[in-house]
Design an enzyme around this catalytic site. Structure first.
Site, PDB file in Angstrom:
ATOM      1  N   GLU A 251      -0.781 -10.770   2.815  1.00 16.30           N
ATOM      2  CA  GLU A 251      -0.546  -9.969   4.031  1.00 16.30           C
ATOM      3  C   GLU A 251      -0.932 -10.754   5.274  1.00 16.30           C
ATOM      4  O   GLU A 251      -0.231 -10.737   6.284  1.00 16.30           O
ATOM      5  CB  GLU A 251      -1.359  -8.668   3.957  1.00 16.30           C
ATOM      6  CG  GLU A 251      -0.825  -7.697   2.911  1.00 16.30           C
ATOM      7  CD  GLU A 251      -1.725  -6.494   2.664  1.00 16.30           C
ATOM      8  OE1 GLU A 251      -1.234  -5.510   2.098  1.00 16.30           O
ATOM      9  OE2 GLU A 251      -2.918  -6.538   3.015  1.00 16.30           O
TER      10      GLU A 251
ATOM     11  N   GLY B  41      -7.056  -4.785   2.281  1.00 18.31           N
ATOM     12  CA  GLY B  41      -7.282  -5.376   0.969  1.00 18.31           C
ATOM     13  C   GLY B  41      -7.717  -4.422  -0.121  1.00 18.31           C
ATOM     14  O   GLY B  41      -7.993  -4.862  -1.232  1.00 18.31           O
TER      15      GLY B  41
ATOM     16  N   GLY C  85       0.822  -1.206   0.000  1.00 21.12           N
ATOM     17  CA  GLY C  85       0.000   0.000   0.000  1.00 21.12           C
ATOM     18  C   GLY C  85       0.853   1.252   0.000  1.00 21.12           C
ATOM     19  O   GLY C  85       2.095   1.188   0.033  1.00 21.12           O
TER      20      GLY C  85
ATOM     21  N   ASP D  53      -7.109  -0.366   6.007  1.00 18.95           N
ATOM     22  CA  ASP D  53      -8.166   0.510   5.485  1.00 18.95           C
ATOM     23  C   ASP D  53      -9.120   0.948   6.590  1.00 18.95           C
ATOM     24  O   ASP D  53      -9.681   2.028   6.527  1.00 18.95           O
ATOM     25  CB  ASP D  53      -8.934  -0.225   4.379  1.00 18.95           C
ATOM     26  CG  ASP D  53      -7.991  -0.617   3.257  1.00 18.95           C
ATOM     27  OD1 ASP D  53      -7.273   0.266   2.760  1.00 18.95           O
ATOM     28  OD2 ASP D  53      -7.919  -1.809   2.915  1.00 18.95           O
TER      29      ASP D  53
ATOM     30  N   THR E 284       1.096   3.710   2.261  1.00 20.68           N
ATOM     31  CA  THR E 284       1.792   4.037   3.524  1.00 20.68           C
ATOM     32  C   THR E 284       3.031   3.153   3.665  1.00 20.68           C
ATOM     33  O   THR E 284       4.108   3.621   4.057  1.00 20.68           O
ATOM     34  CB  THR E 284       0.837   3.855   4.724  1.00 20.68           C
ATOM     35  OG1 THR E 284      -0.425   4.444   4.402  1.00 20.68           O
ATOM     36  CG2 THR E 284       1.406   4.507   5.974  1.00 20.68           C
TER      37      THR E 284
HETATM   38  C1  5RP Z   1      -3.425  -3.676   0.686  1.00 24.74           C
HETATM   39  C2  5RP Z   1      -3.776  -3.171   2.035  1.00 24.74           C
HETATM   40  C3  5RP Z   1      -3.224  -1.859   2.451  1.00 24.74           C
HETATM   41  O1  5RP Z   1      -2.460  -2.029   3.593  1.00 24.74           O
HETATM   42  C4  5RP Z   1      -4.368  -0.940   2.747  1.00 24.74           C
HETATM   43  O2  5RP Z   1      -5.183  -0.847   1.575  1.00 24.74           O
HETATM   44  C5  5RP Z   1      -3.882   0.451   3.157  1.00 24.74           C
HETATM   45  O3  5RP Z   1      -3.275   1.066   2.073  1.00 24.74           O
HETATM   46  P1  5RP Z   1      -2.824   2.581   2.075  1.00 24.74           P
HETATM   47  O4  5RP Z   1      -1.679   2.676   3.019  1.00 24.74           O
HETATM   48  O5  5RP Z   1      -2.471   2.850   0.642  1.00 24.74           O
HETATM   49  O6  5RP Z   1      -4.007   3.406   2.526  1.00 24.74           O
HETATM   50  O7  5RP Z   1      -4.469  -3.795   2.790  1.00 24.74           O
HETATM   51  O8  5RP Z   1      -4.026  -4.909   0.435  1.00 24.74           O
END
Ligand code: 5RP
Length: 220
Positions: free
Chosen positions: A103, A95, A29, A84, A31
């Site tokens: 993950e 996800g 993701g 999320d 972050t």
């Molecule tokens: C990917 C994930 C990510 O950790 C989740 O979507 C958070 O992403 P971001 O840091 O871009 O908000 O679960 O499968």
């Protein structure tokens, strides 16, 4: 303060949990992408990372961080990943980036799961902001959709998309997540479902939540 700054703050706070010379688990993701960037700049870096997605593997390799398989590195001390949604019991929905199956495997194989988010991800109830991602084996599509609907869900397929596992992703709206552990287990009992984005049995141990006022450490 914009979201990129908040991502940087929480990612930087996660470095405190990383032992130089160790092998760590790395999620996926935007972050986590910032976290990988900071990891690559650590003066005494990590020995290697176990990755949960092709994108994170590529990002680590591009910064000279070795990527090793989970089989070679188990058990892991620390796993760092975003989310999320985060509820008060540190249960998560993940996800949106479609990497939740891998993950969950790396998180389960790690002693500590450090979750890096900004305050927009904190919710009172899971499912209040986003649908639940469910990964599905392609040949099982029609059967899985039928079962998701029978559970009260409205599955929306990510059209033209396949996950790193070569599978379909459905964003499922309208599921009753008041007992998220039962739902996590129940969804995974549907033949053809690879995994779903509820992280309840393996929730976060530490949530580092960035806000304009600073990074708050949340534990149970
Ligand atoms: C990917 C994930 C990510 O950790 C989740 O979507 C958070 O992403 P971001 O840091 O871009 O908000 O679960 O499968």
């Amino acid at each position: 303060m914009d979201q990129d700054e908040l991502k940087r703050m929480t990612a930087a706070a996660a470095l405190e949990y990383v032992k130089p010379g160790s092998v760590i688990g790395v999620g996926s993701g935007t972050t986590v992408a910032v976290f990988i960037e900071l990891l690559g700049a650590m003066p005494e870096g990590v020995r290697a990372g176990v990755s949960s997605s092709e994108a994170s593997s590529e990002a680590m390799r591009s910064l000279g961080i070795d990527v090793v398989t989970l089989d070679r590195a188990r058990p892991l001390d620390v796993y760092v990943d975003g989310a999320d949604e985060v509820d008060p019991q540190l249960r998560l929905i993940k996800g949106r980036g479609a990497a939740h199956t891998r993950e969950k495997v790396v998180a389960a194989a790690s002693d500590r799961f450090i979750c890096i988010v900004d305050e927009s991800k904190i919710v009172d109830r899971l499912g209040s902001k986003m649908p639940l991602p469910v990964e599905c084996v392609p040949m099982a599509e029609a059967y899985v959709v039928e079962r998701l609907v029978a559970l009260g869900g409205r599955p929306v397929k990510r059209e033209g998309f396949l996950s790193d596992n070569g599978c379909l992703i459905f964003d499922v709206h309208g599921l009753d997540l008041s007992d998220p552990e039962s739902m996590e287990v129940g969804l995974n009992a549907i033949p053809g479902v690879l995994d779903n984005g509820l992280f309840v049995r393996r929730r976060a141990d530490v949530v580092l939540c960035a806000a304009a006022s600073g990074v708050r450490t949340i534990t149970l």
